[in-house]
Design a protein around this motif. Sequence first.
Motif, PDB file in Angstrom:
ATOM      1  N   TYR A 391       0.846  -1.193   0.000  1.00 46.72           N
ATOM      2  CA  TYR A 391       0.000   0.000   0.000  1.00 46.72           C
ATOM      3  C   TYR A 391       0.885   1.247   0.000  1.00 46.72           C
ATOM      4  O   TYR A 391       1.791   1.389   0.832  1.00 46.72           O
ATOM      5  N   TYR A 393       0.930   5.574   0.010  1.00 53.06           N
ATOM      6  CA  TYR A 393       0.139   6.722   0.461  1.00 53.06           C
ATOM      7  C   TYR A 393       0.847   8.020   0.073  1.00 53.06           C
ATOM      8  O   TYR A 393       2.074   8.060  -0.092  1.00 53.06           O
ATOM      9  N   LEU A 399      -4.478   6.903   0.531  1.00 55.06           N
ATOM     10  CA  LEU A 399      -4.044   5.745  -0.249  1.00 55.06           C
ATOM     11  C   LEU A 399      -3.956   6.130  -1.723  1.00 55.06           C
ATOM     12  O   LEU A 399      -4.912   6.608  -2.327  1.00 55.06           O
ATOM     13  N   THR A 402      -2.269   0.403  -4.738  1.00 52.53           N
ATOM     14  CA  THR A 402      -2.027  -0.905  -4.119  1.00 52.53           C
ATOM     15  C   THR A 402      -1.347  -1.793  -5.153  1.00 52.53           C
ATOM     16  O   THR A 402      -1.864  -1.977  -6.250  1.00 52.53           O
TER      17      THR A 402
END
Length: 753
Positions: A391, A393, A399, A402
């Motif tokens: 993940y 950010y 976020l 992914t």
Amino acid sequence: MKTLNTKLFLGLSLLSGIYLNAQQKPKTDSAATKNIEAVTITKQVFKKESDRFVYDVASSPVAKGNTAFNILKQTPLVSSTDDKTLKIIGKNNAVIFINGRKTNMDAESLTQFLKNTPAENIQKIEVITLPGSEYQVESSDGIINIILKKKMTDGLNGNLRMGNSQSYYNSSYAGLSINYRKDKLGISSNINTSQNIQEQYYILRNGNDRFSNQSEGRVSDPNKNLGGYLNIDYQLNDNSNLALTYNSWANRSYGSTSNLFNTVKSDSAGINNIKYNYTKNLENSRSYNNSVNLNYEWKTDTLGSKLNLNAAYLNYKRFQNADNVTYGSNAFQKIGNRMVQITQSTPQIINNFSFLGDYIKKFKNDLTVSVGGNFNKTKTDNDTKSDTFIYNYDANGNLVSTIPSSNPNHFIYDENIYGAYLTLEKKFSDKFSGKIGSRYEITNSVGKSDNVDFSNIERNYNNLLPYVSINYAINDKNNISYAFSSRMRRPSFWELNPVKNILTDVNYTQNNPFVKASSVYTNEFTYMFKNSYFFIVNHSLSKDVITQVPLQREIVKNGVTTKELRYIRTNFGDRQEMSAMLGMQKNFFKQYLTTNFNIGVQRNVNNGSLNTDPITGDVFPDYVNKIKSNSLLIQTNNTIRLDKKKTWFLGVNYWYVDNQQIEIGYLKSLMSLDTSIKKVWNDWTFNLEIFDILKTNKVVITDQQENGNFNYINQNQYNHSVNFSITYNFGNKKVQKIRDIDSADKDIKNRTR
């Protein structure tokens, strides 16, 4: 948690090698008491025979009201440090035989069986420290052979046992055993259940003076178990028997968790940088172990010659799913954003067919010739799936992306083992006897995987394993003996499955399909005086030792330089173990005190080094263990009879293992003080036990390499516990025990664990 507890720290099993029926009652209780008291107490309670030590339980005052498991713990050279497993001092494992036959049970079921078998049913216990060629055991395993009393009366009897134990959590267990005989038919059955939560606390630390990782936290593993067995034995005629044995064991462990707080330290250009994260793992697993064995025995003459044939089928299934998530965190363990998530499915299915045949021919001139062979065919199916999600950010903690990746691996392993043995045993005189033999084994195996790195791994090897022992009784007080044994140690099936078991995103264990069998050569000299005092000198050489090696290196992960640690299952050089043990088994004060005491020294010589991951080929800084160490070993078991009627008993047991070097580092000293109080009241036995009174049975291992890398393990299994049990014996106490049948798949079962 099965993965963390079993796979990562299986290397700690090396410690274990250091320690060392409601029909008709008798007419009156008083009559039964008189029968017991009428037994003649012989002087030779403990003695040395040709290739084994013999403990005459029927002549021991500690048998009354005891269980088979408890009496085994008080047998010289035998100990239990966890009230679950039995060990022979100087051996990695104690394989249990009954009436000369390997018990057809898994470890958990066997423990319950022994805890539900009255010690009064036992005639004697044989401890075979170096098994001959006729025994199918691996590595440095020893054998405990329980000889049951023979009773001829038809009827039904049984044993009911219930108990409760308080450690970090409370646990309970119960078991019912019944034994029925009618003419030529004998039936024996047992069912037992238990539930517990195994709590452990770990501190894992590795690194060097520039980078280091520390993971600290709890592991909780809840377990529900249900198991049992059924033995049916039918006497076809005066010389032959046919028997069928079925064993089953099921384990369910749902909601097993580990919560590890990780501290990552780095020193770059004199600037210290500390980052924190938190790894949570949730695991659900269940396993099933079912086996069936068919046995035929034919007595061919009156001297004791006989033919034994066994055919067995074993099916083992384990289903395991884990979800491992690493979160950002601060120093106060406040969980932040999800960083890495790894989901795994690691099932395993094992199917085995085994055949075993033995013929023992006895001659009038005290010569015994034994010849036999075995065949094992095993297939394991491991369809592993592993998915990783990283993940990312932005600066505001939102976020952004992914990144998924998948790493499935379907690994199938086929193995065929062919074995044959021949032994000659001769009693030359009342003083001198000897045995010589050899076992020849052929192993053919192939491992196939979807992963191109493990697409076709073949292992074909032959082994000739000689054995010799001699025994000489100098006179009625002095006895000396010598034995040499050679054995193989094949890897367990889970060790060959090339799967990662994730602890954190930079810390994992790795199994290895390239692991090959190791060899163990042992010499043992024994001197015994007055059947009470013994002195044992032992030397063992292990080649290509199978263990786990901690390899660590610096890597860049998510733009940050950190330390990676892999525990690799592999062959790791050679090891020598030399020991000298002085022991005593004796009664004092008109048998009010029964004690056995062992004290000895052990020298470990390690010679191993590794710098390449055998799975990936990645190169690491050298991990070297070429260290020698000396250590002191002490064990004592004492039973004090508190009254003349033999109804109250006090037990005081203690063991100590000094600091010593093992494969994965320097093991700090361990010890445990245990006590018990037992009350025998007619058919009831009440027992209160306290284990690890001083809370000193904790594992601490440190390792410091010359290149600056260090590794530290601190493991607290909360061995301090209080256990209370109630046992009730019912039915006709004179029922004859049916034959306990050797299983053709006995070695395969050991390798499923």
